[in-house]
Design an enzyme around this catalytic site. Structure first.
Site, PDB file in Angstrom:
ATOM      1  N   LYS A 194       0.646  -1.210  -0.151  1.00  0.00           N
ATOM      2  CA  LYS A 194      -0.053  -0.081  -0.072  1.00  0.00           C
ATOM      3  C   LYS A 194       0.943   1.357  -0.011  1.00  0.00           C
ATOM      4  CE  LYS A 194       0.113  -1.946   2.918  1.00  0.00           C
ATOM      5  NZ  LYS A 194       1.901  -2.783   3.229  1.00  0.00           N
ATOM      6  N   CYS A 212       9.104  -9.060  -2.010  1.00  0.00           N
ATOM      7  CA  CYS A 212       8.706 -10.440  -2.114  1.00  0.00           C
ATOM      8  C   CYS A 212       8.791 -10.915  -3.554  1.00  0.00           C
ATOM      9  CB  CYS A 212       7.841 -11.118  -1.165  1.00  0.00           C
ATOM     10  SG  CYS A 212       8.180 -10.599   0.402  1.00  0.00           S
ATOM     11  N   SER A 268      -3.934 -11.692   0.785  1.00  0.00           N
ATOM     12  CA  SER A 268      -2.546 -11.361   0.226  1.00  0.00           C
ATOM     13  C   SER A 268      -2.274 -11.674  -1.205  1.00  0.00           C
ATOM     14  CB  SER A 268      -1.500 -11.903   1.104  1.00  0.00           C
ATOM     15  OG  SER A 268      -0.161 -11.880   0.487  1.00  0.00           O
TER      16      SER A 268
END
Length: 559
Positions: A121, A191, A468
């Site tokens: 975000k 990631c 997620s």
């Protein structure tokens, strides 16, 4: 120059003195002031190297005749905040970041902005702030981390979360879990899969708000430093031509962004962030538009968690530019849109080609003829819910099963780890919405635990929270209206049959209408979970997920 408000004239002598207290010279004060908004910190692996990226961007600004001024922005690491109260702050922090960018730019009269985020975000938060200010701006991310390895197989953070479930089910031992722990995240960067951070950084290219390579150049490569310098030079060119964020972020750009979203198979969180960014640009993006574009855009990539490829593979295969070029040729993306390079998107990606057809499929031979994300509606989600359909197993595209109802993520995790969820179940996690949570906690822990137990192809999840980008399986989030607002998900009882039809875009609660009305009449509205601090204010002002979980003025209700 806008910055002349703090630099020019006899009455600004005190202001100039304060600049000189920091070492700025008269020559530097003659140039445009460019805010380098850096989210560097020592708590987010995607951000721990952003001091170097911000420094390179500042070098580019200086090379092109500007004076860089570095200012901070906060950032929550979703992985560290996962599965506890800290996750309530993650999505909410988007608004704080937007506010801080607006505040620093307006208070200090910056002429332009270079936004240096990397994770989740933080990217949309910075862009939302830049749109409010509407001075020349560009995004330069920190780039993705390289993928790890366990047993000579690629391993990312999502595999580690799933390993936790495998350990709980007795499928692996502590030593193997430790091996995953030590190997999944080999270094700095966002990631390594097509999770939310990389989704948003790739989408910045699709929106035209970043230079090619922003989403895929690895974090530790020299090319990432060069990219940052080039972005600093580019923002000065935007300043010279007075090309501002709202000139780039048009309705055409957002439709392009959604088309790229579907082609790449991005995180469902993009369906929260793109409407919120569009709202700041004065453009309405709703879930119907999302479905319309998804239905007509082929899915060309199956990146982790949908497949075994990672962002470094996408980069090697031609990057986002190759995907954009392919969907321009297929008529699914308007290449005439303006880019941060100061030319059209089509010109920016000219000559880019797919270099590996296993990583990026041609539009004529896609993974699927429709996009990676689908919006479902029905009696359980009248205003919609969202699923990453590219990461759903074929056998779960249609599913009916008994509801297992939990009023928080914590309760659901306890049941999952206690091996109380069975094949065929539909796990309902409610009171985790924007207002009810508050903050829409991500549900990577429950979805990954189920996947690690081998239940991702046998169990579905539905929540008014969110998932997620690392989530795979039949996981439907953003259920609207949320339980706290009296949506139908609040009236589901243990054992009710839930019918899911992803191809048909339906999710229904199979309960007699009279019974449902009786449950509504007996329902008692829950008190807020949080009544103090920033989250209490957030809960009182936040819109529903189908509107992007934006903040509404206190005297304005959702329309």
């Amino acid at each position: 120059m806008y910055s002349d408000r703090v630099k020019k004239g006899i009455d600004r002598a005190p202001h100039r003195s304060l600049f000189k207290a920091m070492g700025y010279t008269d020559a530097e004060l003659e140039r445009p002031l460019v805010g380098i908004v850096s989210a560097y910190s020592e708590i987010v692996p995607g951000h721990i190297h952003l001091d170097k990226i911000a420094g390179a961007a500042a070098d580019g600004v200086r090379m092109a005749g500007g004076t860089p001024v570095t200012v901070p922005a906060i950032g929550v690491c979703d992985g560290i905040a996962m599965n506890h109260e800290g996750m309530k702050y993650s999505l909410a922090s988007r608004e704080l970041i937007a506010d801080s960018v607006e505040t620093m730019a307006m208070a200090h009269c910056f002429d332009a902005l270079v936004l240096v985020p990397n994770c989740d975000k933080i990217v949309p938060g910075m862009v939302m702030g830049a749109l409010r200010v509407n001075r020349p701006a560009i995004v330069v991310s920190g780039g993705p981390m390289y993928v790890g390895s366990v047993d000579d197989r690629a391993c990312s953070l999502s595999n580690l979360f799933e390993a936790v479930g495998a350990r709980a089910a007795g499928k692996i031992d502590d030593a193997k879990l430790k091996e995953y722990e030590d190997s999944a995240c080999p270094g700095c960067g966002s990631c390594s899969g097509m999770f939310t951070a990389n989704s948003m950084n790739c989408l910045m290219e699709g929106l035209g708000f970043a230079l090619p390579g922003n989403g895929t150049i690895p974090s530790t490569s020299a090319a990432r430093i060069r990219h940052a310098k080039e972005s600093g030079v580019a923002v000065m060119k935007l300043w010279e031509r007075n090309i501002c964020p709202k000139d780039i972020m048009t309705e055409k750009a957002f439709r392009n962004g959604l088309a790229l979203d579907m082609a790449l198979g991005c995180s469902t969180n993009s369906v929260l962030h793109l409407p919120a960014i569009a709202h700041e640009a004065g453009i309405a993006i709703n879930l119907d538009i999302v479905n319309e574009i998804s239905q007509s855009t082929p899915n060309l990539c199956h990146l982790d968690p949908a497949g075994h490829h990672h962002i470094e593979d996408l980069h090697r295969a031609g990057g986002v530019s190759a995907v954009i070029h392919e969907i321009i040729q297929a008529g699914k993306y308007d290449g005439s849109a303006l880019s941060a390079a100061g030319c059209t998107i089509a010109e920016a990606v000219k000559g880019c080609r797919i270099l590996d057809h296993d990583v990026i499929r041609p539009a004529g031979d896609p993974y699927s003829p429709f996009g990676g994300i689908a919006v479902l509606r029905g009696s359980l989600a009248p205003d919609g819910c969202v699923v990453k359909q590219s990461a759903v197993a074929p056998e779960m595209m249609k599913h009916s099963g008994p509801a297992r109802v939990f009023d928080s993520e914590d309760e659901a995790i306890q049941a999952i780890m206690g091996l109380k969820i069975k094949e065929g179940d539909v796990v309902i996690i409610r009171y985790e919405g924007p207002a009810g949570g508050p903050g829409m906690r991500e549900m990577l822990s429950p979805t990954s635990a189920l996947a690690g137990m081998g239940l991702d192809k046998k169990v579905a999840l539905l929540t008014d929270g969110r998932f997620s980008g690392a989530t795979r399986g039949a996981a439907m989030g953003h259920v609207s209206p949320e339980a706290f607002s009296g949506g139908p998900i609040a009236f589901v009882q243990e054992g009710d049959i839930i019918a899911i039809d992803i191809p048909g875009k339906r999710v229904d609660l199979l309960v007699d209408e009279k019974e449902l009305e009786a449950r509504k009449a007996a329902h008692v509205k829950r008190k807020p979970n949080v009544t103090t601090g920033w989250l209490a204010r957030y809960s009182a002002l936040v819109s529903s997920a189908d509107k992007g979980a934006i903040l509404l003025p206190p005297d304005k209700e959702e329309s």
